[in-house]
Write a protein that holds these residues in place. Structure first.
Motif, mmCIF file in Angstrom:
data_model
loop_
_atom_site.group_PDB
_atom_site.id
_atom_site.type_symbol
_atom_site.label_atom_id
_atom_site.label_comp_id
_atom_site.label_asym_id
_atom_site.label_seq_id
_atom_site.Cartn_x
_atom_site.Cartn_y
_atom_site.Cartn_z
ATOM 1 N N THR A 13 18.349 -93.862 -32.077
ATOM 2 C CA THR A 13 17.680 -93.221 -30.946
ATOM 3 C C THR A 13 16.933 -91.969 -31.388
ATOM 4 O O THR A 13 16.703 -91.070 -30.597
ATOM 5 N N ALA A 14 16.584 -91.903 -32.668
ATOM 6 C CA ALA A 14 15.976 -90.687 -33.203
ATOM 7 C C ALA A 14 14.598 -90.449 -32.607
ATOM 8 O O ALA A 14 13.742 -91.321 -32.627
ATOM 9 N N SER A 15 14.404 -89.257 -32.072
ATOM 10 C CA SER A 15 13.094 -88.846 -31.595
ATOM 11 C C SER A 15 12.378 -88.151 -32.737
ATOM 12 O O SER A 15 12.938 -87.937 -33.816
ATOM 13 N N GLY A 16 11.126 -87.777 -32.486
ATOM 14 C CA GLY A 16 10.401 -87.043 -33.512
ATOM 15 C C GLY A 16 11.103 -85.750 -33.879
ATOM 16 O O GLY A 16 11.174 -85.376 -35.050
ATOM 17 N N ALA A 17 11.663 -85.052 -32.859
ATOM 18 C CA ALA A 17 12.358 -83.794 -33.123
ATOM 19 C C ALA A 17 13.609 -84.027 -33.950
ATOM 20 O O ALA A 17 13.924 -83.253 -34.862
ATOM 21 N N ASN A 18 14.354 -85.104 -33.633
ATOM 22 C CA ASN A 18 15.566 -85.395 -34.404
ATOM 23 C C ASN A 18 15.233 -85.733 -35.851
ATOM 24 O O ASN A 18 15.930 -85.316 -36.780
ATOM 25 N N LEU A 19 14.184 -86.504 -36.050
ATOM 26 C CA LEU A 19 13.788 -86.845 -37.415
ATOM 27 C C LEU A 19 13.381 -85.595 -38.185
ATOM 28 O O LEU A 19 13.703 -85.449 -39.369
ATOM 29 N N ALA A 20 12.688 -84.683 -37.511
ATOM 30 C CA ALA A 20 12.295 -83.434 -38.169
ATOM 31 C C ALA A 20 13.525 -82.631 -38.581
ATOM 32 O O ALA A 20 13.558 -82.032 -39.666
ATOM 33 N N SER A 21 14.566 -82.623 -37.727
ATOM 34 C CA SER A 21 15.782 -81.878 -38.065
ATOM 35 C C SER A 21 16.512 -82.528 -39.234
ATOM 36 O O SER A 21 17.119 -81.840 -40.062
ATOM 37 N N LEU A 22 16.450 -83.853 -39.324
ATOM 38 C CA LEU A 22 17.074 -84.548 -40.452
ATOM 39 C C LEU A 22 16.340 -84.227 -41.754
ATOM 40 O O LEU A 22 16.960 -84.021 -42.801
ATOM 41 N N VAL A 23 15.017 -84.176 -41.688
ATOM 42 C CA VAL A 23 14.229 -83.821 -42.873
ATOM 43 C C VAL A 23 14.549 -82.392 -43.306
ATOM 44 O O VAL A 23 14.729 -82.106 -44.500
ATOM 45 N N ALA A 24 14.639 -81.472 -42.331
ATOM 46 C CA ALA A 24 14.953 -80.080 -42.654
ATOM 47 C C ALA A 24 16.318 -79.970 -43.317
ATOM 48 O O ALA A 24 16.492 -79.243 -44.304
ATOM 49 N N ALA A 25 17.307 -80.708 -42.775
ATOM 50 C CA ALA A 25 18.649 -80.675 -43.358
ATOM 51 C C ALA A 25 18.629 -81.196 -44.791
ATOM 52 O O ALA A 25 19.280 -80.636 -45.680
ATOM 53 N N ARG A 26 17.880 -82.264 -45.026
ATOM 54 C CA ARG A 26 17.806 -82.843 -46.370
ATOM 55 C C ARG A 26 17.155 -81.873 -47.355
ATOM 56 O O ARG A 26 17.647 -81.666 -48.476
ATOM 57 N N LEU A 27 16.052 -81.273 -46.954
ATOM 58 C CA LEU A 27 15.357 -80.341 -47.843
ATOM 59 C C LEU A 27 16.244 -79.148 -48.187
ATOM 60 O O LEU A 27 16.347 -78.750 -49.356
ATOM 61 N N CYS A 28 16.881 -78.569 -47.171
ATOM 62 C CA CYS A 28 17.739 -77.406 -47.419
ATOM 63 C C CYS A 28 18.922 -77.783 -48.298
ATOM 64 O O CYS A 28 19.306 -77.030 -49.200
ATOM 65 N N HIS A 29 19.502 -78.953 -48.038
ATOM 66 C CA HIS A 29 20.638 -79.410 -48.838
ATOM 67 C C HIS A 29 20.248 -79.548 -50.305
ATOM 68 O O HIS A 29 20.976 -79.132 -51.213
ATOM 69 N N ASP A 30 19.071 -80.121 -50.567
ATOM 70 C CA ASP A 30 18.646 -80.351 -51.943
ATOM 71 C C ASP A 30 18.216 -79.066 -52.645
ATOM 72 O O ASP A 30 18.238 -78.994 -53.875
ATOM 73 N N LEU A 31 17.817 -78.053 -51.888
ATOM 74 C CA LEU A 31 17.384 -76.796 -52.496
ATOM 75 C C LEU A 31 18.549 -75.881 -52.852
ATOM 76 O O LEU A 31 18.443 -75.060 -53.764
#
Length: 215
Positions: A13-31
């Protein structure tokens, strides 16, 4: 570093906002990991006896301060923009630490009143709201964050403010901005979307003496 676990149901049920938050979490996690490695390397150099005087050199001091600031900002962004499970709780003490670390790199002083914990959604909204307050008071000021009934209030005082009605309209129940926010101001749109998705109406005020935001 705790791995990010994404429930499969959230993707269905991911919306555009949810997908953006998942991308942000991934980027921060990897950094975080490489920044941590750099920080550990700096600490080893500071303790090493092979390079006399290096520990107190301005060059190594600058590197160490920059790494600490970067790690702090990544942690802040991960909480503010990253994926937030609805049932996850965050200690107010952790929110306070993140807010005060953010303020050190801004021109704000921040106080958080109260203890206990808050939902991860509330934590996200608080940190995004603090960024909005920073945008309203770019020349500095003081922000007090406190519980208000079932919600929260951020009150700011400053000798000078920068009212930007077009940005604050993103926080309205039915925003009608003419243009998308700049990358440096995207926190307004994210906070407005988050508030609408979770039915947490936002009220705000900006005048010559400061700003106020409640939800």
């Amino acid at each position: 570093m705790t791995p990010v676990t994404i429930p499969a149901a959230s993707l269905d049920t991911a919306s555009g906002a949810n997908l953006a938050s998942l991308v942000a979490a991934r980027l921060c996690h990897d950094l975080v990991s490489p920044l941590g490695a750099i920080g550990n390397g700096v600490e080893l150099l500071e303790m090493s006896g092979d390079y006399p005087g290096l520990a107190n050199s301005p060059e190594l001091t600058l590197i160490g301060e920059s790494v600490r600031a970067a790690r702090s900002r990544v942690r802040y962004y991960r909480m503010a923009f990253g994926y937030a499970p609805a049932d996850q709780r965050v200690a107010v003490a952790e929110i306070t630490q993140l807010a005060q670390d953010y303020a050190r790199n801004a021109r704000l002083t921040v106080e958080v009143e109260g203890g206990g914990d808050a939902s991860r959604i509330e934590a996200r909204m608080l940190l995004l709201a603090l960024m909005c307050m920073d945008s309203a008071m770019p020349w500095g000021g003081k922000v007090i964050i406190a519980r208000k009934g079932q919600g929260w209030r951020l009150g700011g005082q400053a000798s000078r403010t920068r009212p930007e009605p077009s940005l604050w309209r993103w926080l309205e129940a039915a925003p009608t901005p003419n243009t998308s926010p700049a990358p440096s101001e995207v926190h307004f749109a994210v906070l407005g979307t988050l508030a609408a998705d979770h039915r947490r109406p936002v009220t705000w005020r900006v005048d010559a003496g400061g700003a106020e935001l409640s939800f």
